[in-house]
Design a protein around this motif. Sequence first.
Motif, PDB file in Angstrom:
ATOM      1  N   GLY A  16      46.156  49.152  41.461  1.00 55.36           N
ATOM      2  CA  GLY A  16      45.674  48.180  42.190  1.00 55.36           C
ATOM      3  C   GLY A  16      44.352  47.430  41.692  1.00 55.36           C
ATOM      4  N   GLY A  17      44.157  47.191  40.894  1.00 50.81           N
ATOM      5  CA  GLY A  17      42.783  47.071  40.202  1.00 50.81           C
ATOM      6  C   GLY A  17      42.987  45.393  39.014  1.00 50.81           C
ATOM      7  N   GLY A  18      41.985  44.991  39.040  1.00 49.30           N
ATOM      8  CA  GLY A  18      42.261  43.396  38.451  1.00 49.30           C
ATOM      9  C   GLY A  18      41.208  42.922  37.987  1.00 49.30           C
ATOM     10  N   LEU A  19      41.721  41.989  37.790  1.00 47.83           N
ATOM     11  CA  LEU A  19      40.276  41.001  37.298  1.00 47.83           C
ATOM     12  C   LEU A  19      40.556  39.828  38.412  1.00 47.83           C
ATOM     13  CD1 LEU A  19      38.338  39.259  36.180  1.00 47.83           C
ATOM     14  CD2 LEU A  19      39.368  38.821  34.150  1.00 47.83           C
ATOM     15  N   VAL A  20      39.635  39.261  39.267  1.00 47.41           N
ATOM     16  CA  VAL A  20      39.984  38.974  39.867  1.00 47.41           C
ATOM     17  C   VAL A  20      38.137  37.290  40.374  1.00 47.41           C
ATOM     18  CG1 VAL A  20      38.731  39.731  42.264  1.00 47.41           C
ATOM     19  CG2 VAL A  20      39.937  37.995  42.816  1.00 47.41           C
ATOM     20  N   GLU A  21      38.714  36.776  40.534  1.00 45.44           N
ATOM     21  CA  GLU A  21      36.757  35.712  40.990  1.00 45.44           C
ATOM     22  C   GLU A  21      35.960  35.565  42.213  1.00 45.44           C
ATOM     23  OE1 GLU A  21      38.564  31.930  38.651  1.00 45.44           O
ATOM     24  OE2 GLU A  21      38.689  31.669  40.868  1.00 45.44           O
ATOM     25  N   THR A  22      35.381  35.412  42.246  1.00 46.17           N
ATOM     26  CA  THR A  22      34.105  35.702  43.176  1.00 46.17           C
ATOM     27  C   THR A  22      35.046  35.042  44.591  1.00 46.17           C
ATOM     28  OG1 THR A  22      32.736  35.690  42.386  1.00 46.17           O
ATOM     29  CG2 THR A  22      32.103  35.107  44.149  1.00 46.17           C
ATOM     30  N   GLY A  23      34.720  35.969  45.672  1.00 45.42           N
ATOM     31  CA  GLY A  23      36.097  35.394  47.146  1.00 45.42           C
ATOM     32  C   GLY A  23      37.133  35.892  47.102  1.00 45.42           C
ATOM     33  N   GLY A  24      37.088  36.149  46.276  1.00 45.69           N
ATOM     34  CA  GLY A  24      39.196  36.897  46.169  1.00 45.69           C
ATOM     35  C   GLY A  24      39.143  38.194  46.801  1.00 45.69           C
ATOM     36  N   SER A  25      40.922  38.379  46.696  1.00 48.08           N
ATOM     37  CA  SER A  25      40.425  39.730  47.796  1.00 48.08           C
ATOM     38  C   SER A  25      41.532  40.530  46.731  1.00 48.08           C
ATOM     39  CB  SER A  25      41.746  40.005  48.328  1.00 48.08           C
ATOM     40  OG  SER A  25      40.644  38.883  49.265  1.00 48.08           O
ATOM     41  N   LEU A  26      42.068  41.512  46.549  1.00 46.40           N
ATOM     42  CA  LEU A  26      42.453  43.289  46.236  1.00 46.40           C
ATOM     43  C   LEU A  26      42.683  44.007  46.991  1.00 46.40           C
ATOM     44  CD1 LEU A  26      40.437  43.575  42.559  1.00 46.40           C
ATOM     45  CD2 LEU A  26      42.688  43.119  43.168  1.00 46.40           C
ATOM     46  N   ARG A  27      43.772  44.761  46.905  1.00 45.29           N
ATOM     47  CA  ARG A  27      44.028  45.673  47.346  1.00 45.29           C
ATOM     48  C   ARG A  27      44.141  46.593  46.754  1.00 45.29           C
ATOM     49  NH1 ARG A  27      49.966  48.063  50.653  1.00 45.29           N
ATOM     50  NH2 ARG A  27      49.087  48.564  52.341  1.00 45.29           N
ATOM     51  N   LEU A  28      43.671  48.111  47.408  1.00 44.51           N
ATOM     52  CA  LEU A  28      43.877  49.271  45.918  1.00 44.51           C
ATOM     53  C   LEU A  28      44.146  50.672  46.876  1.00 44.51           C
ATOM     54  CD1 LEU A  28      39.914  49.997  44.740  1.00 44.51           C
ATOM     55  CD2 LEU A  28      41.653  47.844  43.892  1.00 44.51           C
TER      56      LEU A  28
END
Length: 127
Positions: free
Chosen positions: A8-20
């Motif tokens: 679930g990792g990756g590259l995201v912009e500030t303020g974004g979301s990810l789910r590990l």
Amino acid sequence: QVQLVESGGGLVETGGSLRLSCVASGSRFSFTFNVMGWYRQAPGKQREYVAHITSGGSTKYADSVNGRFTISREGPKNAVYLQMNSLKPEDTAVYYCASGARVLAGADGRPYDFAYWGQGTQVTVSS
């Protein structure tokens, strides 16, 4: 043996979301009785505690992520998740899942001395 596999990792912009996600398996693993934890390690820094969840569903977070991250678990899938919202560049790190804590709760309420660790998943937050 116990295996923990994060994704679930990756590259995201500030303020974004990810789910590990972290899925546990192995003949010696008992998800029901395990405290599960998430840790992270940024380049040049020591690995640090992020959050943990007990077998009963109680949770605790590092001050730096409290209110932005949510840890949860799904028993039938032997899975633990880390929902990360409002991400900041300082959240950039390799995130690790851990289980098999030998100390369930230290003086600070955190578990310690985990026996099993995953291989980690990279989270990069761009500014």
